[in-house]
Design an enzyme around this catalytic site. Structure first.
Site, PDB file in Angstrom:
ATOM      1  N   LYS A  96       0.830  -1.204   0.000  1.00  0.00           N
ATOM      2  CA  LYS A  96       0.000   0.000   0.000  1.00  0.00           C
ATOM      3  C   LYS A  96       0.870   1.263   0.000  1.00  0.00           C
ATOM      4  O   LYS A  96       0.633   2.204  -0.766  1.00  0.00           O
ATOM      5  CB  LYS A  96      -0.901   0.025   1.240  1.00  0.00           C
ATOM      6  CG  LYS A  96      -1.750   1.296   1.347  1.00  0.00           C
ATOM      7  CD  LYS A  96      -2.475   1.399   2.675  1.00  0.00           C
ATOM      8  CE  LYS A  96      -1.569   1.939   3.747  1.00  0.00           C
ATOM      9  NZ  LYS A  96      -1.999   3.228   4.303  1.00  0.00           N
ATOM     10  N   ASN A  97       1.894   1.290   0.845  1.00  0.00           N
ATOM     11  CA  ASN A  97       2.712   2.483   0.995  1.00  0.00           C
ATOM     12  C   ASN A  97       3.601   2.747  -0.217  1.00  0.00           C
ATOM     13  O   ASN A  97       4.182   3.823  -0.340  1.00  0.00           O
ATOM     14  CB  ASN A  97       3.567   2.386   2.259  1.00  0.00           C
ATOM     15  CG  ASN A  97       2.729   2.505   3.519  1.00  0.00           C
ATOM     16  OD1 ASN A  97       1.599   2.985   3.480  1.00  0.00           O
ATOM     17  ND2 ASN A  97       3.278   2.053   4.631  1.00  0.00           N
ATOM     18  N   ARG A 109      -4.732  10.764   4.415  1.00  0.00           N
ATOM     19  CA  ARG A 109      -3.634  11.713   4.493  1.00  0.00           C
ATOM     20  C   ARG A 109      -2.759  11.727   3.241  1.00  0.00           C
ATOM     21  O   ARG A 109      -2.345  12.782   2.772  1.00  0.00           O
ATOM     22  CB  ARG A 109      -2.786  11.389   5.724  1.00  0.00           C
ATOM     23  CG  ARG A 109      -1.642  12.360   5.895  1.00  0.00           C
ATOM     24  CD  ARG A 109      -0.863  12.141   7.156  1.00  0.00           C
ATOM     25  NE  ARG A 109       0.132  13.193   7.257  1.00  0.00           N
ATOM     26  CZ  ARG A 109      -0.092  14.411   7.720  1.00  0.00           C
ATOM     27  NH1 ARG A 109      -1.290  14.727   8.134  1.00  0.00           N
ATOM     28  NH2 ARG A 109       0.860  15.310   7.766  1.00  0.00           N
ATOM     29  N   CYS A 129      -5.288   8.686   9.685  1.00  0.00           N
ATOM     30  CA  CYS A 129      -5.259   8.048  11.003  1.00  0.00           C
ATOM     31  C   CYS A 129      -4.920   9.057  12.102  1.00  0.00           C
ATOM     32  O   CYS A 129      -4.092   9.937  11.922  1.00  0.00           O
ATOM     33  CB  CYS A 129      -4.214   6.942  11.028  1.00  0.00           C
ATOM     34  SG  CYS A 129      -4.730   5.417  10.259  1.00  0.00           S
ATOM     35  N   ARG A 180       1.597  14.780  12.694  1.00  0.00           N
ATOM     36  CA  ARG A 180       2.172  14.652  11.352  1.00  0.00           C
ATOM     37  C   ARG A 180       1.936  15.902  10.506  1.00  0.00           C
ATOM     38  O   ARG A 180       1.228  15.888   9.500  1.00  0.00           O
ATOM     39  CB  ARG A 180       1.605  13.417  10.649  1.00  0.00           C
ATOM     40  CG  ARG A 180       1.960  12.141  11.373  1.00  0.00           C
ATOM     41  CD  ARG A 180       1.667  10.911  10.548  1.00  0.00           C
ATOM     42  NE  ARG A 180       0.245  10.621  10.482  1.00  0.00           N
ATOM     43  CZ  ARG A 180      -0.260   9.591   9.804  1.00  0.00           C
ATOM     44  NH1 ARG A 180       0.521   8.788   9.147  1.00  0.00           N
ATOM     45  NH2 ARG A 180      -1.558   9.356   9.795  1.00  0.00           N
ATOM     46  N   ASP A 192       4.384  20.836   7.448  1.00  0.00           N
ATOM     47  CA  ASP A 192       5.397  21.885   7.356  1.00  0.00           C
ATOM     48  C   ASP A 192       6.551  21.490   6.439  1.00  0.00           C
ATOM     49  O   ASP A 192       7.070  22.319   5.672  1.00  0.00           O
ATOM     50  CB  ASP A 192       5.976  22.201   8.744  1.00  0.00           C
ATOM     51  CG  ASP A 192       4.925  22.691   9.720  1.00  0.00           C
ATOM     52  OD1 ASP A 192       3.745  22.412   9.490  1.00  0.00           O
ATOM     53  OD2 ASP A 192       5.295  23.344  10.713  1.00  0.00           O
ATOM     54  N   VAL A 210      13.477  13.047   9.255  1.00  0.00           N
ATOM     55  CA  VAL A 210      13.203  12.106   8.172  1.00  0.00           C
ATOM     56  C   VAL A 210      11.696  11.988   7.982  1.00  0.00           C
ATOM     57  O   VAL A 210      10.945  11.770   8.941  1.00  0.00           O
ATOM     58  CB  VAL A 210      13.805  10.724   8.484  1.00  0.00           C
ATOM     59  CG1 VAL A 210      13.420   9.720   7.400  1.00  0.00           C
ATOM     60  CG2 VAL A 210      15.317  10.826   8.597  1.00  0.00           C
ATOM     61  N   VAL A 268       8.994  10.160   5.137  1.00  0.00           N
ATOM     62  CA  VAL A 268       8.776   9.396   3.914  1.00  0.00           C
ATOM     63  C   VAL A 268       7.878  10.176   2.957  1.00  0.00           C
ATOM     64  O   VAL A 268       8.175  10.313   1.767  1.00  0.00           O
ATOM     65  CB  VAL A 268       8.165   8.022   4.226  1.00  0.00           C
ATOM     66  CG1 VAL A 268       7.842   7.263   2.940  1.00  0.00           C
ATOM     67  CG2 VAL A 268       9.113   7.201   5.096  1.00  0.00           C
ATOM     68  N   ASP A 312       5.328   0.837  11.724  1.00  0.00           N
ATOM     69  CA  ASP A 312       4.105   0.189  11.265  1.00  0.00           C
ATOM     70  C   ASP A 312       4.000  -1.271  11.699  1.00  0.00           C
ATOM     71  O   ASP A 312       2.988  -1.923  11.436  1.00  0.00           O
ATOM     72  CB  ASP A 312       3.992   0.277   9.735  1.00  0.00           C
ATOM     73  CG  ASP A 312       3.462   1.627   9.273  1.00  0.00           C
ATOM     74  OD1 ASP A 312       3.054   2.428  10.127  1.00  0.00           O
ATOM     75  OD2 ASP A 312       3.460   1.873   8.051  1.00  0.00           O
ATOM     76  N   ILE A 371       8.720   7.401  16.354  1.00  0.00           N
ATOM     77  CA  ILE A 371       8.277   8.029  15.108  1.00  0.00           C
ATOM     78  C   ILE A 371       7.024   8.863  15.318  1.00  0.00           C
ATOM     79  O   ILE A 371       6.969  10.033  14.931  1.00  0.00           O
ATOM     80  CB  ILE A 371       8.020   6.960  14.020  1.00  0.00           C
ATOM     81  CG1 ILE A 371       9.238   6.031  13.884  1.00  0.00           C
ATOM     82  CG2 ILE A 371       7.686   7.636  12.690  1.00  0.00           C
ATOM     83  CD1 ILE A 371      10.507   6.713  13.478  1.00  0.00           C
ATOM     84  N   ARG A 408      -8.239  -0.693   4.899  1.00  0.00           N
ATOM     85  CA  ARG A 408      -7.374   0.321   4.320  1.00  0.00           C
ATOM     86  C   ARG A 408      -6.008  -0.244   3.943  1.00  0.00           C
ATOM     87  O   ARG A 408      -5.348   0.282   3.058  1.00  0.00           O
ATOM     88  CB  ARG A 408      -7.177   1.482   5.305  1.00  0.00           C
ATOM     89  CG  ARG A 408      -8.415   2.331   5.553  1.00  0.00           C
ATOM     90  CD  ARG A 408      -8.105   3.501   6.474  1.00  0.00           C
ATOM     91  NE  ARG A 408      -6.885   4.175   6.019  1.00  0.00           N
ATOM     92  CZ  ARG A 408      -5.838   4.429   6.802  1.00  0.00           C
ATOM     93  NH1 ARG A 408      -5.848   4.067   8.066  1.00  0.00           N
ATOM     94  NH2 ARG A 408      -4.789   5.050   6.317  1.00  0.00           N
TER      95      ARG A 408
END
Length: 429
Positions: A22-23, A102, A126, A131, A134, A172, A174, A316, A338, A408
């Site tokens: 999915k990602n 998102r 979520c 998150r 910026d 960092v 993604v 995750d 994270i 999802r």
């Protein structure tokens, strides 16, 4: 609203085909906005987030056609989807669409790069942390975009194309790496992204962009260099197997015992998680077909973990690993670095009999000899599947409510598990 019913106690034995990630699929689909040619993506999973993103791109004028998705003799076949953004009819991504997911905010980069403008609602998704966007805004401004935030919308313009520049991510990200890498492909000159995300999904996107004619190098390291080109063409590209789904089913086997081949899984995509899993007592064996996971019924060894950006232990998989540790023989610690609000599954695991206490961003888990089934509530995507893992090992019946979170990110989860002996079924409202 659908629920999932699990009667625990069965070992898992058989084969589970790992779906496309999915990602990885989401940014690849968004990359179709960068060209007026057709982008063909193979191994696209059938997930609620993917379908929602396709609807959002349709709002911009992106056409799509699906082939290669059918069921035959119980096997699962991934989809191949053709995306055509030849005629972008609207550069606005409205609140009613973006607020549901998102990642749909990421269209801001390709729209800005190709069309010179984008009006995108601030995102939803979520509730596992703030998150903020910026980093996206700062990075696009570094590439020469003019950006205002008005009435809940990010309004970005770059009338004379974006300009290559050096940008150092303060942390960092993604998502921000995806967006700036896509935007920079059509910028004038060279862009250097430092402290970039190193995740396999970033590499998968860079490979796709290069197949489309981009000049991206360094993906998979913390410094990515993009030499801008005038335009991109179409391409054919394959979505990588889902490392989070791989880790999830591996932990389910470690939890219940059994022997399962995770078909198509690639160990290099989640080596740190596999190393941790081996320390718990599971036997992990890479094969030509995927990854074989086996546990012979011996006790689960407690292991401490800290979530980190790739190549570290993935955030995750934190909730799934916590479910596994609830039945470890001793005390374990899980530290989340994270996201600041990713322990919402703790109280639901406690309903099954888990002993977990929180100290800041660290969860302390005292393993118990048995869990007992109970009704539980999913709070987000990864938390929901942690409850499934716990339910597979719990005595009696567990009902997982609000499973739309599962839809999802996990393709046909109950079917894959039941094919390996789990007593699990979906209860439709």
């Amino acid at each position: 609203m659908d629920r999932i019913k699990i009667v625990g106690g069965n070992e898992l034995r058989g084969r589970i085909p790992i779906s496309g990630a999915k990602n990885a699929a989401l940014p690849l689909i968004i990359a179709s906005l960068l060209t007026d040619d057709t982008l063909t993506l193979e191994n696209v999973p059938h997930l609620a987030d993917v379908e929602q993103l396709i609807r959002i791109l349709g709002n911009h004028g992106v056409d799509h056609s699906v082939n290669g998705r059918r069921e035959k003799q119980g096997e699962l076949y991934a989809r191949t989807i053709n995306f055509s953004a030849r005629n972008i009819v609207d550069t606005t991504a409205p609140y009613e669409l973006v607020s549901k997911m998102r990642a749909s905010f990421w269209v801001v980069g390709p729209l800005l790069a190709r069309m010179g403008e984008a009006r995108v609602s601030l995102p939803g998704g979520c509730a596992i942390g703030t998150r903020p966007v910026d980093l996206f805004i700062d990075g696009l401004q570094a590439l020469g975009a003019a950006i205002d935030v008005e009435s809940g919308y990010v309004i970005a313009t770059a009338r004379n194309r974006l300009r290559g520049n050096r940008y150092v991510f303060p942390k960092v990200s993604v998502g921000a790496t995806h967006v700036l890498m896509m935007a920079a492909t059509l910028a004038r000159g060279e862009t250097v992204l430092e402290n970039a995300a190193r995740e396999p999904e970033v590499v998968n996107l860079a490979d796709c962009l290069n197949a489309m004619g981009a000049k991206v190098s360094g993906a998979g390291t913390s410094t990515i260099t993009i030499e801008g080109v005038e335009s991109l063409s179409g391409a054919r590209h394959r979505v990588i197997p889902d490392r989070i789904e791989t880790g999830t089913y591996a932990m389910a086997v470690a939890m219940t015992g059994g022997d399962v081949l995770l078909e198509g899984a690639r160990p290099e995509l989640l080596q740190s998680a596999l190393d941790v899993l081996a320390k718990t007592g599971a036997e992990i064996t890479p094969t030509n077909e995927g990854i074989r996971v086996k546990r012979n019924g011996a006790g689960i060894t407690p292991v401490d973990v800290v979530t980190e950006p790739f190549p570290g232990f993935p955030t995750d998989l934190q909730a799934q690993f916590m479910a596994l540790m609830t039945m470890a023989k001793g005390k374990s610690h899980i530290t989340e670095t994270i996201f600041e609000n990713r322990f919402m599954h703790v109280q639901e695991l406690a309903r099954l009999g888990a002993h977990i206490s929180l100290s800041g961003q660290t969860a302390v888990i005292d393993g118990v000899s048995r869990l007992r089934g109970a009704p539980v509530m999913a709070t987000d995507l990864r938390a929901s599947v942690s409850l499934v893992i716990a339910g597979l090992a719990a005595e009696g019946e567990t009902i997982v409510n609000r499973v739309y979170h599962l839809d999802r990110g996990f393709e046909r989860l109950e079917e894959k598990l039941s094919n390996c002996g789990a007593q699990i079924e979906r209860l439709s409202s």
